[in-house]
Write a protein that holds these residues in place. Structure first.
Motif, PDB file in Angstrom:
ATOM      1  N   THR A  80      -5.965  42.525  -8.306  1.00 11.49           N
ATOM      2  CA  THR A  80      -7.336  42.093  -8.558  1.00 11.49           C
ATOM      3  C   THR A  80      -8.261  42.626  -7.482  1.00 11.49           C
ATOM      4  O   THR A  80      -7.857  42.852  -6.344  1.00 11.49           O
ATOM      5  N   SER A 112     -12.492  41.844  -6.403  1.00 13.55           N
ATOM      6  CA  SER A 112     -13.664  41.062  -6.774  1.00 13.55           C
ATOM      7  C   SER A 112     -14.815  41.334  -5.825  1.00 13.55           C
ATOM      8  O   SER A 112     -14.627  41.763  -4.689  1.00 13.55           O
ATOM      9  N   VAL A 155      -9.273  42.721 -13.030  1.00 17.02           N
ATOM     10  CA  VAL A 155      -7.827  42.533 -12.966  1.00 17.02           C
ATOM     11  C   VAL A 155      -7.206  43.769 -13.596  1.00 17.02           C
ATOM     12  O   VAL A 155      -7.490  44.088 -14.751  1.00 17.02           O
ATOM     13  N   LEU A 173      -8.696  33.503 -10.256  1.00 15.50           N
ATOM     14  CA  LEU A 173     -10.085  33.954 -10.379  1.00 15.50           C
ATOM     15  C   LEU A 173     -10.963  32.864 -10.994  1.00 15.50           C
ATOM     16  O   LEU A 173     -12.100  32.662 -10.570  1.00 15.50           O
TER      17      LEU A 173
END
Length: 111
Positions: free
Chosen positions: A7, A9, A16, A37
């Motif tokens: 992942t 972010s 992902v 998440l």
């Protein structure tokens, strides 16, 4: 075959990336990543499916559950670049109209 999940972010947006086979035995790995998440309050999740070679009903159910949870708080979950076999599963089940399917996953810095 196994499933590898990573992942990245950035500011509420997450990507992902999953590679391998998404089935009864490997789906918990993706489910765990998505749950993290969602717990971290991501408001947009893109699942890069370009590396998924096979997806069974268990994998589809993991994606549907995550979609339901993120929609409950007005977020979005997108499926990016599914291979033809996975795209066919989505079409045959009618889920290509439930999920937002995009051709390319956005690039985010690993974080």
């Amino acid at each position: 075959m196994e499933l590898n999940v990573s992942t990245a972010s950035q500011g509420g947006h997450a990507v992902v990336t999953a590679t391998g086979e998404l089935d009864l035995y490997t789906a918990p790995k993706l489910q765990s990543a998505l749950a993290t998440l969602l717990r971290d309050q991501a408001d947009r999740i893109v699942v890069d499916m370009s590396g998924i070679e096979f997806c069974d009903s268990t994998g589809v159910n993991v994606l549907l559950a995550a979609l339901k949870r993120i929609k409950e708080r007005n977020g979005t979950l997108e499926l990016a670049a599914p291979r033809p076999a996975v795209r066919r599963v989505l079409q045959v089940t009618g889920l290509d109209t439930v999920f937002t399917v995009v051709d390319v996953a956005p690039a985010l810095d690993a974080g």
